[in-house]
Design a protein around this motif. Structure first.
Motif, short mmCIF file in Angstrom:
data_model
loop_
_atom_site.label_atom_id
_atom_site.label_comp_id
_atom_site.label_asym_id
_atom_site.label_seq_id
_atom_site.Cartn_x
_atom_site.Cartn_y
_atom_site.Cartn_z
N ALA A 200 -61.65 -14.67 -25.79
CA ALA A 200 -60.40 -15.32 -25.36
C ALA A 200 -59.47 -14.32 -24.70
O ALA A 200 -58.85 -14.61 -23.66
CB ALA A 200 -59.73 -15.97 -26.55
N GLU A 201 -59.34 -13.13 -25.28
CA GLU A 201 -58.45 -12.12 -24.71
C GLU A 201 -58.91 -11.70 -23.31
O GLU A 201 -58.09 -11.55 -22.40
CB GLU A 201 -58.39 -10.90 -25.63
CG GLU A 201 -57.41 -9.84 -25.16
CD GLU A 201 -57.26 -8.69 -26.14
OE1 GLU A 201 -56.59 -7.71 -25.79
OE2 GLU A 201 -57.82 -8.77 -27.26
N VAL A 204 -58.18 -14.58 -20.85
CA VAL A 204 -56.76 -14.67 -20.51
C VAL A 204 -56.37 -13.56 -19.53
O VAL A 204 -55.61 -13.79 -18.58
CB VAL A 204 -55.89 -14.61 -21.78
CG1 VAL A 204 -54.43 -14.38 -21.44
CG2 VAL A 204 -56.05 -15.89 -22.58
N GLU A 261 -53.02 -21.68 -19.00
CA GLU A 261 -53.88 -21.04 -19.99
C GLU A 261 -53.22 -19.80 -20.58
O GLU A 261 -53.25 -19.58 -21.79
CB GLU A 261 -55.22 -20.67 -19.35
CG GLU A 261 -56.06 -21.86 -18.93
CD GLU A 261 -57.25 -21.46 -18.11
OE1 GLU A 261 -57.49 -20.23 -17.96
OE2 GLU A 261 -57.97 -22.35 -17.61
N TYR A 265 -51.96 -19.46 -24.51
CA TYR A 265 -52.49 -18.39 -25.36
C TYR A 265 -51.36 -17.53 -25.91
O TYR A 265 -51.34 -17.19 -27.10
CB TYR A 265 -53.46 -17.54 -24.55
CG TYR A 265 -54.08 -16.39 -25.33
CD1 TYR A 265 -55.14 -16.60 -26.20
CD2 TYR A 265 -53.59 -15.10 -25.18
CE1 TYR A 265 -55.71 -15.55 -26.91
CE2 TYR A 265 -54.15 -14.04 -25.89
CZ TYR A 265 -55.21 -14.28 -26.75
OH TYR A 265 -55.76 -13.23 -27.46
N GLU A 270 -53.79 -20.46 -28.33
CA GLU A 270 -54.88 -21.36 -27.95
C GLU A 270 -55.84 -20.65 -27.01
O GLU A 270 -55.44 -20.05 -26.01
CB GLU A 270 -54.31 -22.60 -27.26
CG GLU A 270 -55.35 -23.65 -26.90
CD GLU A 270 -55.85 -24.43 -28.10
OE1 GLU A 270 -56.89 -25.08 -27.99
OE2 GLU A 270 -55.17 -24.38 -29.16
N HIS A 271 -57.13 -20.72 -27.34
CA HIS A 271 -58.13 -20.09 -26.49
C HIS A 271 -58.30 -20.89 -25.20
O HIS A 271 -58.28 -22.12 -25.24
CB HIS A 271 -59.47 -20.00 -27.22
CG HIS A 271 -59.48 -18.94 -28.27
ND1 HIS A 271 -60.66 -18.50 -28.84
CD2 HIS A 271 -58.48 -18.25 -28.88
CE1 HIS A 271 -60.37 -17.56 -29.75
NE2 HIS A 271 -59.06 -17.41 -29.78
#
Length: 278
Positions: A200-201, A204, A261, A265, A270-271
């Motif tokens: 996810a990181e 983002v 997005e 996040y 939130e992913h």
């Protein structure tokens, strides 16, 4: 709070059927970048029996793959070799089914999820190339012509300020893209040990880089021509191609999606959703 990746359909559904002759893909995809030159296409196909969405590699050399013609004739990015594509009973080998794209967050592995930020960073590099290209050509024109108005020169405060702002925006976007690329390289090196949070990181960061590069391209292709002046509209110089390319490329996946997005996040943890890159 859900901290998983979810697959978001962007195209009309292709179907994957299983029979005695093996697996077959049928349907139509509205647009695919590089379809006219690609050896393989990564597409989203829904299994006809289970309804499960799957990531599938398709061999474009098969006669059942028919590329569209005029629908790829855009006013920019003509070298993207894109267009619609029809799939008529195209066979798919078992190892060409990359994996599920299910709404169930536990179905897609974090490592497979890196396909999304990889596509984002390709898009970011395209935008950066456009921004850097128009700035380089506008700079040479400004130096040679000495400005678009009487009694102006390359020392004109307006020209210097505008070029300064556009250079800062482009360099900042490039630095963010480098940071995201470094994170992606680290994620790929971790392989199947990559976690959901790490994926996810990375995603983002890639989304932020694409958003920054998109804005840099739009600003540079518009404002650099303000400095060049009315003669920038002459087809002899070709400055319009930068604006057309930036405008066309970013239409396929507007920057607002990436900003949403990043904000979701940052604020809610939130992913980002998983999407196959164009």
């Amino acid at each position: 709070m859900v901290l998983g990746r979810r697959a978001v359909p962007r195209e009309p559904r292709l179907t994957l059927t299983s029979g005695r002759g093996g697996r077959l893909v049928n349907g139509r995809q509205g647009y695919a970048t590089g379809v006219l030159v690609a050896d393989r296409l990564a597409v989203r196909a829904t299994h006809a029996d289970t309804g499960e969405p799957l990531a599938v590699l398709v061999d474009t050399a098969h006669p059942g793959v028919v590329c569209g013609g005029d629908d790829g004739d855009t006013f920019g990015q003509r070298l993207a070799a894109g267009g619609s594509v029809e799939f008529d009973a195209v066979p798919v080998e078992d190892d060409a089914v990359l994996g599920p794209l299910s709404w169930d967050e536990d179905t897609l592995s974090p490592f497979s999820g890196l396909a999304a930020p990889t596509g984002r960073l390709v898009s970011a590099q395209i935008c950066l190339g456009i921004a850097q290209g128009v700035l380089a050509e506008a700079r040479e024109y400004t130096r040679a012509v000495h400005g678009p108005w009487p009694h102006t020169s390359p020392r004109d405060p307006y020209a210097l300020t505008t070029y300064g702002e556009l250079t800062v925006a482009t360099l900042s976007a490039a630095a963010l893209a480098d940071q995201a690329l470094e994170a992606l390289d680290g994620g790929l090196a971790r392989g199947e040990d990559l976690t959901d949070d790490e994926c996810a990181e990375i995603t983002v960061l890639a989304a932020a880089a694409e958003a920054a590069a998109s804005r840099a391209a739009h600003d540079a292709t518009a404002r650099a021509l303000d400095v060049v002046g009315a003669r920038s509209a002459s087809s002899a110089y070709g400055f319009d191609r930068f604006w057309r390319n930036a405008r066309t490329h970013t239409l396929y996946d507007p920057v607002a999606h990436r900003l949403h997005e990043v904000g979701d996040y940052f604020l809610n943890g939130e992913h980002p959703p998983f999407t196959l890159p164009f």
